[in-house]
Design a protein around this motif. Structure first.
Motif, PDB file in Angstrom:
ATOM      1  N   THR A   1      -1.212 -17.049  -5.755  1.00 45.18           N
ATOM      2  CA  THR A   1      -1.812 -17.856  -4.690  1.00 45.18           C
ATOM      3  C   THR A   1      -1.596 -17.199  -3.333  1.00 45.18           C
ATOM      4  N   PHE A   2      -0.376 -16.698  -3.086  1.00 47.18           N
ATOM      5  CA  PHE A   2      -0.080 -16.009  -1.831  1.00 47.18           C
ATOM      6  C   PHE A   2      -0.974 -14.787  -1.666  1.00 47.18           C
ATOM      7  N   LYS A   3      -1.100 -13.996  -2.728  1.00 44.87           N
ATOM      8  CA  LYS A   3      -1.929 -12.792  -2.645  1.00 44.87           C
ATOM      9  C   LYS A   3      -3.395 -13.157  -2.411  1.00 44.87           C
ATOM     10  N   ASP A   4      -3.891 -14.155  -3.140  1.00 49.34           N
ATOM     11  CA  ASP A   4      -5.310 -14.514  -3.052  1.00 49.34           C
ATOM     12  C   ASP A   4      -5.681 -15.220  -1.751  1.00 49.34           C
ATOM     13  N   GLN A   5      -4.771 -16.035  -1.222  1.00 48.71           N
ATOM     14  CA  GLN A   5      -5.113 -16.850  -0.056  1.00 48.71           C
ATOM     15  C   GLN A   5      -4.579 -16.316   1.267  1.00 48.71           C
ATOM     16  N   VAL A   6      -3.593 -15.420   1.226  1.00 51.98           N
ATOM     17  CA  VAL A   6      -3.012 -14.928   2.475  1.00 51.98           C
ATOM     18  C   VAL A   6      -3.087 -13.404   2.574  1.00 51.98           C
ATOM     19  N   LEU A   7      -2.479 -12.707   1.637  1.00 43.83           N
ATOM     20  CA  LEU A   7      -2.342 -11.255   1.748  1.00 43.83           C
ATOM     21  C   LEU A   7      -3.690 -10.530   1.735  1.00 43.83           C
ATOM     22  N   PHE A   8      -4.468 -10.727   0.683  1.00 42.22           N
ATOM     23  CA  PHE A   8      -5.744 -10.009   0.573  1.00 42.22           C
ATOM     24  C   PHE A   8      -6.753 -10.414   1.658  1.00 42.22           C
ATOM     25  N   PRO A   9      -6.864 -11.700   2.028  1.00 38.74           N
ATOM     26  CA  PRO A   9      -7.784 -12.036   3.132  1.00 38.74           C
ATOM     27  C   PRO A   9      -7.367 -11.385   4.459  1.00 38.74           C
ATOM     28  N   THR A  10      -6.059 -11.282   4.701  1.00 37.47           N
ATOM     29  CA  THR A  10      -5.592 -10.630   5.919  1.00 37.47           C
ATOM     30  C   THR A  10      -5.942  -9.151   5.891  1.00 37.47           C
ATOM     31  N   TRP A  11      -5.687  -8.520   4.766  1.00 45.83           N
ATOM     32  CA  TRP A  11      -6.045  -7.099   4.629  1.00 45.83           C
ATOM     33  C   TRP A  11      -7.547  -6.907   4.801  1.00 45.83           C
ATOM     34  N   GLN A  12      -8.332  -7.823   4.225  1.00 43.55           N
ATOM     35  CA  GLN A  12      -9.789  -7.703   4.327  1.00 43.55           C
ATOM     36  C   GLN A  12     -10.241  -7.850   5.775  1.00 43.55           C
ATOM     37  N   ALA A  13      -9.628  -8.749   6.516  1.00 43.49           N
ATOM     38  CA  ALA A  13      -9.987  -8.927   7.929  1.00 43.49           C
ATOM     39  C   ALA A  13      -9.730  -7.636   8.709  1.00 43.49           C
ATOM     40  N   ARG A  14      -8.578  -7.007   8.449  1.00 42.25           N
ATOM     41  CA  ARG A  14      -8.274  -5.739   9.138  1.00 42.25           C
ATOM     42  C   ARG A  14      -9.220  -4.629   8.690  1.00 42.25           C
ATOM     43  N   THR A  15      -9.554  -4.603   7.404  1.00 43.72           N
ATOM     44  CA  THR A  15     -10.494  -3.605   6.904  1.00 43.72           C
ATOM     45  C   THR A  15     -11.853  -3.787   7.579  1.00 43.72           C
ATOM     46  N   ASP A  16     -12.298  -5.028   7.693  1.00 43.25           N
ATOM     47  CA  ASP A  16     -13.587  -5.313   8.334  1.00 43.25           C
ATOM     48  C   ASP A  16     -13.600  -4.840   9.784  1.00 43.25           C
ATOM     49  N   VAL A  17     -12.516  -5.100  10.507  1.00 45.68           N
ATOM     50  CA  VAL A  17     -12.429  -4.687  11.911  1.00 45.68           C
ATOM     51  C   VAL A  17     -12.434  -3.163  12.016  1.00 45.68           C
TER      52      VAL A  17
END
Length: 195
Positions: free
Chosen positions: A75-91
């Motif tokens: 749950t932590f990886k799916d809802q916090v870690l990966f979305p945060t990484w994706q946001a930085r990747t997008d930027v």
């Protein structure tokens, strides 16, 4: 548990304001990656039946870090870690595209052209001054941004590798690299957009 950092609406101005770009990356990394141990510790349930006062009467040696419930980890990886990484990747991706695109609004373009013209008219006599041939033109802001994006992408790779090693250690490793796990998460999210 930390919440994922969201990027605001992306504009070229955000990318060219390198202070804001760096601050976004710094805050995002510090809230999730730099404090990964604390974030994972928050997932451990200290006592299911309540506090036992007799537990403080003797000292128990620490036998390493406590494994975290696999469901809580996922749950932590799916809802916090990966979305945060994706946001930085997008930027980083967006700003990389901005850096590689023509910049008709560059406020220093005229100044750079004047400097180049002035340098081409300069007479250089290296016998009198061996350093007189040196000319360091200003970089276009797209070049400066491209350099920053390359640096931050390298930093991102290092940060994610370190974070993923901690996650694997605490949550039980699957043997995947962070890239494989993040790609699998992105594929699952694309297949099930509501998740």
């Amino acid at each position: 548990m930390a919440e994922p950092t969201k990027a605001s609406n992306l504009t070229p101005q955000f990318c060219f304001t390198t202070g804001a770009l760096r601050e976004f990356l710094r805050l995002s990394r510090s809230s999730i990656d730099d404090s990964i141990t604390q974030n994972l510790n928050a997932l451990v349930t200290p006592a299911r039946a309540g506090f036992d006062p007799s537990s403080t009467s003797h000292r128990t040696p620490r036998s390493g870090l406590k494994q975290i419930d696999p469901e809580a980890c996922q749950t932590f990886k799916d809802q916090v870690l990966f979305p945060t990484w994706q946001a930085r990747t997008d930027v980083l991706y967006y700003c990389g595209v901005v850096a590689s695109s023509p910049d008709p609004d560059d406020p220093e373009a005229t100044l750079r052209e004047l400097e180049k013209e002035k340098d081409s008219q300069r007479v250089v006599d290296e016998r009198l001054d061996p350093y007189s041939a040196r000319f360091f033109p200003r970089e276009a802001r797209t070049e400066t941004l491209a350099t920053l994006i390359r640096q931050e992408t390298q930093v991102e790779n290092i940060v994610r590798t370190r974070t993923w090693a901690t996650v694997q250690e605490r949550c039980g490793g699957t043997g995947d690299t962070w890239e494989q796990a993040a790609n699998r998460w992105a594929e699952t999210r694309a297949a099930h957009p509501g998740r």
